[in-house]
Design an enzyme around this catalytic site. Sequence first.
Site, PDB file in Angstrom:
ATOM      1  N   GLN A  93       0.840  -1.196   0.000  1.00 63.05           N
ATOM      2  CA  GLN A  93       0.000   0.000   0.000  1.00 63.05           C
ATOM      3  C   GLN A  93       0.877   1.248   0.000  1.00 63.05           C
ATOM      4  O   GLN A  93       1.685   1.453   0.894  1.00 63.05           O
ATOM      5  CB  GLN A  93      -0.911   0.026   1.227  1.00 63.05           C
ATOM      6  CG  GLN A  93      -1.825   1.245   1.251  1.00 63.05           C
ATOM      7  CD  GLN A  93      -2.584   1.377   2.562  1.00 63.05           C
ATOM      8  OE1 GLN A  93      -2.767   0.403   3.278  1.00 63.05           O
ATOM      9  NE2 GLN A  93      -3.006   2.579   2.877  1.00 63.05           N
ATOM     10  N   CYS A  99      -6.210   1.718   3.025  1.00 63.81           N
ATOM     11  CA  CYS A  99      -6.130   0.361   3.573  1.00 63.81           C
ATOM     12  C   CYS A  99      -7.449  -0.392   3.485  1.00 63.81           C
ATOM     13  O   CYS A  99      -7.462  -1.616   3.366  1.00 63.81           O
ATOM     14  CB  CYS A  99      -5.626   0.377   5.009  1.00 63.81           C
ATOM     15  SG  CYS A  99      -6.598   1.392   6.133  1.00 63.81           S
ATOM     16  N   HIS A 170      -6.537   1.095  11.185  1.00 59.93           N
ATOM     17  CA  HIS A 170      -6.004   0.452   9.980  1.00 59.93           C
ATOM     18  C   HIS A 170      -6.725  -0.867   9.704  1.00 59.93           C
ATOM     19  O   HIS A 170      -6.999  -1.645  10.614  1.00 59.93           O
ATOM     20  CB  HIS A 170      -4.513   0.196  10.182  1.00 59.93           C
ATOM     21  CG  HIS A 170      -3.824  -0.383   8.990  1.00 59.93           C
ATOM     22  ND1 HIS A 170      -3.752   0.258   7.768  1.00 59.93           N
ATOM     23  CD2 HIS A 170      -3.185  -1.579   8.820  1.00 59.93           C
ATOM     24  CE1 HIS A 170      -3.087  -0.498   6.902  1.00 59.93           C
ATOM     25  NE2 HIS A 170      -2.741  -1.612   7.519  1.00 59.93           N
ATOM     26  N   ASP A 185      -1.588  -7.401   5.026  1.00 56.66           N
ATOM     27  CA  ASP A 185      -1.532  -5.992   5.428  1.00 56.66           C
ATOM     28  C   ASP A 185      -0.592  -5.276   4.474  1.00 56.66           C
ATOM     29  O   ASP A 185       0.601  -5.567   4.433  1.00 56.66           O
ATOM     30  CB  ASP A 185      -1.020  -5.902   6.873  1.00 56.66           C
ATOM     31  CG  ASP A 185      -0.880  -4.480   7.390  1.00 56.66           C
ATOM     32  OD1 ASP A 185      -1.035  -3.530   6.593  1.00 56.66           O
ATOM     33  OD2 ASP A 185      -0.616  -4.317   8.589  1.00 56.66           O
TER      34      ASP A 185
END
Length: 235
Positions: A93, A99, A170, A185
């Site tokens: 990312q 996110c 997040h 993630d």
Amino acid sequence: MSSASAAPSKKRWLPLEANPDIMNQFLWGLGVREDEVGCYDVYGFDEELLEMVPKPVLAVLFLYPLTSQSEQERVQQDSVTKDQIKGVYFMRQTVGNACGTVGLLHAVGNITSEIHLLEDSYLDKFYKSTASMDPMERALFLENDREMEVAHTVAASAGETEALDNVDTHFICFTCVDGQLYELDGRRAGPISHGATTPSSLLRDAGKVIQGMIAKNPSSMNFNLIAISKRVEGA
């Protein structure tokens, strides 16, 4: 609540709210079939609450607060994390506050064998275009994708809470690939394996990992858990 920035970036989007209705409209508009997949709130980890979640669960999105402790752990784990794991769709990312969208892309990208994306839809073309890319190439592809930026902005603007540019929460995704539970993630160097799981136990197994994360922030109420489930005909 809303989602957090993954990494310093010149480009920043509005944060996406942890709202199943908004996520459903977002995914359905991009090519996920409405009659096949839906997002649902998970209200707790007690057995009866888990049983309320439509099955089968294909992926889990978890929204949690970023703290100095969680950031330190991320840096430590990244030092030993492999960049790619065969069979796992993973992307980095680079866009701030993206996110939520990255979490949804991780979720759908790892269940394409379980669902049917509408042919020539945005997501159908996105995954075909990025299939052979590495995680950073996928991140840059997304960063420069105007169509997704517009779709994300529309979804983020539909939230009930005021969209803030700087937030401290997040989104991450949990999914089952080849019998392993993976934490995905975009702020990390690669997927994190949490051991064996099965499609039928994914929600419970992810819940155990998530409960451990929640226990590290006992004073915070800023958590949300959303299941992405396959809709069964007649359910």
